[in-house]
Write a protein that holds these residues in place. Structure first.
Motif, PDB file in Angstrom:
ATOM      1  N   ASN A 417      40.276  25.865  24.096  1.00 46.60           N
ATOM      2  CA  ASN A 417      39.461  25.200  23.077  1.00 46.60           C
ATOM      3  C   ASN A 417      37.965  25.371  23.324  1.00 46.60           C
ATOM      4  O   ASN A 417      37.169  25.368  22.392  1.00 46.60           O
ATOM      5  N   HIS A 418      37.587  25.493  24.585  1.00 43.52           N
ATOM      6  CA  HIS A 418      36.169  25.676  24.903  1.00 43.52           C
ATOM      7  C   HIS A 418      35.777  27.146  24.924  1.00 43.52           C
ATOM      8  O   HIS A 418      34.652  27.481  25.298  1.00 43.52           O
ATOM      9  N   GLY A 419      36.699  28.029  24.569  1.00 42.72           N
ATOM     10  CA  GLY A 419      36.357  29.444  24.437  1.00 42.72           C
ATOM     11  C   GLY A 419      36.013  30.134  25.744  1.00 42.72           C
ATOM     12  O   GLY A 419      35.144  31.018  25.774  1.00 42.72           O
ATOM     13  N   VAL A 420      36.684  29.733  26.825  1.00 42.96           N
ATOM     14  CA  VAL A 420      36.476  30.456  28.091  1.00 42.96           C
ATOM     15  C   VAL A 420      36.827  31.926  27.869  1.00 42.96           C
ATOM     16  O   VAL A 420      37.795  32.251  27.181  1.00 42.96           O
ATOM     17  N   ASP A 421      36.021  32.830  28.428  1.00 41.91           N
ATOM     18  CA  ASP A 421      36.237  34.262  28.184  1.00 41.91           C
ATOM     19  C   ASP A 421      37.175  34.901  29.196  1.00 41.91           C
ATOM     20  O   ASP A 421      38.065  35.661  28.831  1.00 41.91           O
ATOM     21  N   VAL A 422      36.921  34.629  30.470  1.00 44.29           N
ATOM     22  CA  VAL A 422      37.720  35.288  31.513  1.00 44.29           C
ATOM     23  C   VAL A 422      38.109  34.270  32.575  1.00 44.29           C
ATOM     24  O   VAL A 422      37.293  33.429  32.971  1.00 44.29           O
ATOM     25  N   VAL A 423      39.365  34.353  33.044  1.00 46.19           N
ATOM     26  CA  VAL A 423      39.811  33.583  34.205  1.00 46.19           C
ATOM     27  C   VAL A 423      40.126  34.573  35.322  1.00 46.19           C
ATOM     28  O   VAL A 423      40.838  35.554  35.098  1.00 46.19           O
ATOM     29  N   PHE A 424      39.563  34.328  36.503  1.00 43.27           N
ATOM     30  CA  PHE A 424      39.873  35.156  37.672  1.00 43.27           C
ATOM     31  C   PHE A 424      40.761  34.387  38.637  1.00 43.27           C
ATOM     32  O   PHE A 424      40.521  33.194  38.895  1.00 43.27           O
ATOM     33  N   ASN A 425      41.776  35.085  39.169  1.00 50.26           N
ATOM     34  CA  ASN A 425      42.698  34.487  40.144  1.00 50.26           C
ATOM     35  C   ASN A 425      42.965  35.454  41.287  1.00 50.26           C
ATOM     36  O   ASN A 425      42.617  36.627  41.213  1.00 50.26           O
ATOM     37  N   GLY A 426      43.672  34.953  42.305  1.00 53.93           N
ATOM     38  CA  GLY A 426      44.157  35.786  43.401  1.00 53.93           C
ATOM     39  C   GLY A 426      45.593  35.401  43.687  1.00 53.93           C
ATOM     40  O   GLY A 426      46.393  35.251  42.781  1.00 53.93           O
ATOM     41  N   HIS A 427      45.894  35.189  44.958  1.00 57.32           N
ATOM     42  CA  HIS A 427      47.175  34.665  45.439  1.00 57.32           C
ATOM     43  C   HIS A 427      48.300  35.709  45.458  1.00 57.32           C
ATOM     44  O   HIS A 427      48.964  35.856  46.480  1.00 57.32           O
ATOM     45  N   VAL A 428      48.533  36.383  44.339  1.00 51.71           N
ATOM     46  CA  VAL A 428      49.536  37.452  44.329  1.00 51.71           C
ATOM     47  C   VAL A 428      48.836  38.708  44.846  1.00 51.71           C
ATOM     48  O   VAL A 428      47.787  39.079  44.320  1.00 51.71           O
ATOM     49  N   HIS A 429      49.414  39.343  45.853  1.00 46.43           N
ATOM     50  CA  HIS A 429      48.716  40.460  46.497  1.00 46.43           C
ATOM     51  C   HIS A 429      48.910  41.738  45.702  1.00 46.43           C
ATOM     52  O   HIS A 429      49.618  42.673  46.087  1.00 46.43           O
ATOM     53  N   PRO A 436      43.930  39.280  25.972  1.00 46.09           N
ATOM     54  CA  PRO A 436      43.572  37.894  25.627  1.00 46.09           C
ATOM     55  C   PRO A 436      44.858  37.145  25.255  1.00 46.09           C
ATOM     56  O   PRO A 436      45.673  37.654  24.481  1.00 46.09           O
ATOM     57  N   VAL A 437      45.059  35.980  25.855  1.00 43.91           N
ATOM     58  CA  VAL A 437      46.365  35.331  25.761  1.00 43.91           C
ATOM     59  C   VAL A 437      46.203  33.816  25.715  1.00 43.91           C
ATOM     60  O   VAL A 437      45.240  33.258  26.248  1.00 43.91           O
ATOM     61  N   PHE A 438      47.150  33.162  25.056  1.00 48.53           N
ATOM     62  CA  PHE A 438      47.242  31.698  25.104  1.00 48.53           C
ATOM     63  C   PHE A 438      48.717  31.324  25.055  1.00 48.53           C
ATOM     64  O   PHE A 438      49.460  31.835  24.209  1.00 48.53           O
ATOM     65  N   ASN A 439      49.139  30.473  25.945  1.00 45.84           N
ATOM     66  CA  ASN A 439      50.525  30.006  25.986  1.00 45.84           C
ATOM     67  C   ASN A 439      51.516  31.182  25.982  1.00 45.84           C
ATOM     68  O   ASN A 439      52.484  31.185  25.230  1.00 45.84           O
ATOM     69  N   PHE A 440      51.221  32.164  26.786  1.00 42.02           N
ATOM     70  CA  PHE A 440      52.072  33.349  26.996  1.00 42.02           C
ATOM     71  C   PHE A 440      52.200  34.248  25.763  1.00 42.02           C
ATOM     72  O   PHE A 440      53.058  35.128  25.732  1.00 42.02           O
ATOM     73  N   SER A 441      51.356  34.015  24.718  1.00 41.13           N
ATOM     74  CA  SER A 441      51.373  34.916  23.563  1.00 41.13           C
ATOM     75  C   SER A 441      50.007  35.564  23.429  1.00 41.13           C
ATOM     76  O   SER A 441      48.981  34.898  23.614  1.00 41.13           O
ATOM     77  N   CYS A 445      41.807  35.128  20.154  1.00 39.04           N
ATOM     78  CA  CYS A 445      40.817  34.163  20.651  1.00 39.04           C
ATOM     79  C   CYS A 445      41.155  33.696  22.065  1.00 39.04           C
ATOM     80  O   CYS A 445      40.522  32.767  22.588  1.00 39.04           O
ATOM     81  N   GLY A 446      42.168  34.295  22.651  1.00 41.83           N
ATOM     82  CA  GLY A 446      42.622  33.829  23.963  1.00 41.83           C
ATOM     83  C   GLY A 446      41.732  34.307  25.103  1.00 41.83           C
ATOM     84  O   GLY A 446      40.708  34.967  24.909  1.00 41.83           O
ATOM     85  N   ILE A 447      42.153  33.953  26.300  1.00 40.41           N
ATOM     86  CA  ILE A 447      41.391  34.241  27.515  1.00 40.41           C
ATOM     87  C   ILE A 447      41.999  35.464  28.197  1.00 40.41           C
ATOM     88  O   ILE A 447      43.222  35.626  28.208  1.00 40.41           O
ATOM     89  N   THR A 448      41.150  36.329  28.757  1.00 40.77           N
ATOM     90  CA  THR A 448      41.643  37.428  29.591  1.00 40.77           C
ATOM     91  C   THR A 448      41.814  36.900  31.010  1.00 40.77           C
ATOM     92  O   THR A 448      40.856  36.376  31.603  1.00 40.77           O
ATOM     93  N   HIS A 449      43.025  36.998  31.536  1.00 43.97           N
ATOM     94  CA  HIS A 449      43.314  36.524  32.900  1.00 43.97           C
ATOM     95  C   HIS A 449      43.438  37.727  33.821  1.00 43.97           C
ATOM     96  O   HIS A 449      44.176  38.668  33.515  1.00 43.97           O
ATOM     97  N   ILE A 450      42.725  37.680  34.940  1.00 41.42           N
ATOM     98  CA  ILE A 450      42.722  38.825  35.851  1.00 41.42           C
ATOM     99  C   ILE A 450      43.038  38.359  37.276  1.00 41.42           C
ATOM    100  O   ILE A 450      42.346  37.497  37.826  1.00 41.42           O
ATOM    101  N   VAL A 451      44.100  38.930  37.855  1.00 42.69           N
ATOM    102  CA  VAL A 451      44.503  38.621  39.230  1.00 42.69           C
ATOM    103  C   VAL A 451      43.991  39.743  40.131  1.00 42.69           C
ATOM    104  O   VAL A 451      44.327  40.908  39.910  1.00 42.69           O
ATOM    105  N   VAL A 452      43.173  39.391  41.115  1.00 42.77           N
ATOM    106  CA  VAL A 452      42.676  40.395  42.058  1.00 42.77           C
ATOM    107  C   VAL A 452      42.987  39.953  43.491  1.00 42.77           C
ATOM    108  O   VAL A 452      42.105  39.882  44.333  1.00 42.77           O
ATOM    109  N   GLY A 453      44.263  39.670  43.751  1.00 39.27           N
ATOM    110  CA  GLY A 453      44.662  39.205  45.093  1.00 39.27           C
ATOM    111  C   GLY A 453      44.920  40.371  46.033  1.00 39.27           C
ATOM    112  O   GLY A 453      45.743  40.261  46.943  1.00 39.27           O
ATOM    113  N   ASP A 454      44.231  41.463  45.807  1.00 36.81           N
ATOM    114  CA  ASP A 454      44.564  42.706  46.510  1.00 36.81           C
ATOM    115  C   ASP A 454      43.381  43.244  47.308  1.00 36.81           C
ATOM    116  O   ASP A 454      43.070  44.424  47.256  1.00 36.81           O
ATOM    117  N   ALA A 455      42.724  42.353  48.052  1.00 35.91           N
ATOM    118  CA  ALA A 455      41.558  42.812  48.829  1.00 35.91           C
ATOM    119  C   ALA A 455      41.920  43.226  50.250  1.00 35.91           C
ATOM    120  O   ALA A 455      41.052  43.661  50.984  1.00 35.91           O
TER     121      ALA A 455
END
Ligand SMILES: [Fe+2]
Length: 576
Positions: A417-429, A436-441, A445-455
């Motif tokens: 609802n607040h129009g966040v553009d990008v979410v960054f995560n880790g944890h999964v290596h 862009p996604v919301f509620n798995f669809s 207007c959804g958020i791009t989620h990026i996992v970078v647990g691979d450092a």
């Protein structure tokens, strides 16, 4: 009258004693010395000869650094890093083993003759030594230069019979052939609280705040008492449109792969560095924090760095190390928790939160803080809103699948609802980018989620965890790219509407099925600072030191079952 006189005399005696005490406790570098004398005395200071190792203390971290990485033996400053404070402020932090070094530095804008001086403070923290299990400590995957875990050192700490009388309630006997892990298992994998050697004390952590800094400017600084000089560039002022580069990584650790990813990140030269949890993989053996601090210094002393906690910060010690060693601008941004903060610079508004490692319910401290910050965003100044937390919502690997679902139920709609553009995560290596996604669809207007647990941490790639191991098939429609190899990511905000995201592969690794010793000579952890031979050379996953980058031999991480496993990079233009 007589009584009053006696009370007065007593008070006078106490006062005089107090003066004597404070005088004898006063450190030798203060007092009547001038600043120049202090500095000259510090410069000529030579550490005393190393004492015989006493059971009561860990070996000198600094000494080991100097021997192993051939640091300047005259210099006692290490693990320098820079974080943002309030607007126009930077917080510089460094560690020393010696109390008598001042928490002060001198700094100047590059090219300016006007030097300023800033005083700060020193902190030390103490915590009970709690470890995960023997496997993690003794067989670090991905190998050197992960610090050797000293089995005998742990045994010596546990075996209180060597330094306590037998009738003490703290007396414990660990026979020479005894297994310290049996002892630890009885006390919840912590050294028994009754044992006075169950407690780790950190080096001195100095922190100094630099003020009145201009955006997009290079600053030089030099901690007093040190011959080392550092420089960093401040991010652009809030509202400056771009380009603005954010380097993003997570689950870093201290292996050769971590070092290669760090080197690549340094080459990419971000304006702001985001570490999305799981920094050092110290796992309760705090010396690994020092190794991490030294290894990352080139990167973290030369730009602002923001970090949120991961499970590896929280499990053994509730994040105590992270809070003290990597202070974040949480009070400066109105947060009551060191694990949640907001930061504005250039065209971005960044929110860091503890995610699944704090209450997430509506009305919880975390929920309220994030919602409050999102309401404050002024899109005319900071069009790009970025949120980071460790455990992802969008992960199609069986490892950690849906682990963050409660957090997602509680907060996804608010972020959307607040129009966040990008979410960054880790944890999964591994690396994974969503559409862009919301509620798995998929949702425009959804958020791009990026996992970078691979450092590059020692646990190895996310190809062996999960039931069954590997990526889920078919690849969900929301998942745009996934790969189990190692590398950093970079978000380059170009203007108010366009940002380029790019992930760079640095290393493909393979299983060491026959448990062959790794050919250590292939690895060069910064050449002059390598720690070859200090770690058990047999690891479960190994890197050949060459495979990974687009200019290297074609490769894929062993057992990676993704469709994109051979890709050396991922690039997408994000439009808002
Ligand atoms: Fe993690």
């Amino acid at each position: 009258m007589n009584l009053s006189f006696r009370v007065l005399a007593l008070l006078l005696t106490v006062w005089v004693d107090a003066q004597k005490t404070s005088f004898t406790l006063r450190p030798p570098i203060s007092g009547a010395l001038t600043r120049a004398e202090v500095i000259s005395r510090l410069r000529s200071f030579r550490p005393p000869a190393a004492p015989q190792r006493r059971l009561s203390s860990f070996p000198s971290v600094s000494k080991r650094f100097r021997e192993d990485w051939q640091l300047d033996v005259d210099d006692l400053i290490e693990q320098v890093k820079v974080a943002p404070g309030r607007q126009g402020e930077a917080v510089v932090t460094w560690l020393t083993k010696d109390r008598h070094l001042p928490s002060a530095l001198q700094y100047a804008a590059a090219g300016s003759l006007f030097r300023r001086r800033a005083d700060g403070q020193v902190n030390v923290y103490t915590m009970q030594i709690c470890l995960p299990n023997s496997e993690v400590m003794l067989d670090p995957l991905l190998g050197p230069p992960n610090i050797a875990f000293d089995f005998n050192q742990l045994s010596a700490l546990i075996n209180s019979s060597s330094f306590l009388p037998k009738d003490s309630d703290s007396w414990r006997y660990l026979p020479p052939e005894g297994d310290p892990w049996d002892f630890l298992a009885r006390t919840n994998y912590c050294i028994d609280y009754k044992n006075p050697k169950a407690y780790y004390t950190s080096p001195y952590i100095h922190s100094v705040t630099l003020t009145n800094l201009r955006g997009g400017t290079d600053y030089n600084f030099q901690p007093e008492g040190s011959s080392r000089r550092f420089s960093f560039r401040t991010p652009p002022d809030v509202g400056v449109p771009g380009p603005y580069k954010l380097g993003v990584w997570a689950d870093v650790g201290v292996t050769n792969v971590s070092f290669a990813v760090m080197t690549k990140m340094l080459q990419l030269d971000p304006d702001l560095l985001l570490t999305v949890g799981d920094l050092s993989y110290a796992d309760g053996w705090a010396e690994r924090w020092d190794i991490f601090g030294v290894m990352m210094e080139p990167l973290m002393s030369s730009r602002y760095h923001l970090a949120v906690p991961g499970n590896h910060e929280l499990i053994q010690n509730n994040g105590i190390d992270l809070i003290h060693r990597y202070p974040m601008p949480f009070r400066e941004s109105g947060s009551g928790s060191p694990f949640m903060f907001a930061h504005e610079s250039g065209p971005v508004f960044v929110i860091g939160m503890a995610g699944s490692y704090s209450e997430t319910d509506t009305g919880s401290a975390q929920w309220v803080f994030v919602e409050e910050k999102l309401r404050q965003v002024n899109r005319a100044r900071t069009p790009w809103v970025i949120v980071m937390f460790h455990t992802p919502w969008y992960n199609s690997n069986n490892a950690h699948y849906l682990e963050g679902i409660k957090h997602q139920w509680d907060m996804e709609e608010m972020l959307y609802n607040h129009g966040v553009d990008v979410v960054f995560n880790g944890h999964v290596h591994s690396y994974e980018r969503s559409h862009p996604v919301f509620n798995f669809s998929k949702d425009e207007c959804g958020i791009t989620h990026i996992v970078v647990g691979d450092a590059g941490n020692y646990e190895g790639p996310a190809t062996y965890e999960g039931r069954p191991p590997g990526w889920k098939f078919p690849q969900p429609a929301w998942s745009a790219f996934r790969e189990a190899s190692y590398g950093p990511g970079m978000l380059t905000v170009l203007n108010a509407t366009h940002a380029e995201w790019r992930w760079h592969r640095v290393a493909c690794v393979y299983e060491n099925k026959d448990h062959h010793p790794v050919n250590l000579s292939k690895f060069t952890y910064d050449g002059s600072r390598q720690s070859l031979g200090r770690t058990r050379p047999i690891t479960a996953y190994i890197w050949d030191g060459a495979s990974g980058p687009s200019e290297g031999p074609p490769c894929t991480t062993e057992s990676d079952n993704s469709d994109q496993k051979f890709e050396a990079s991922d690039m997408v233009m994000l439009v808002r």
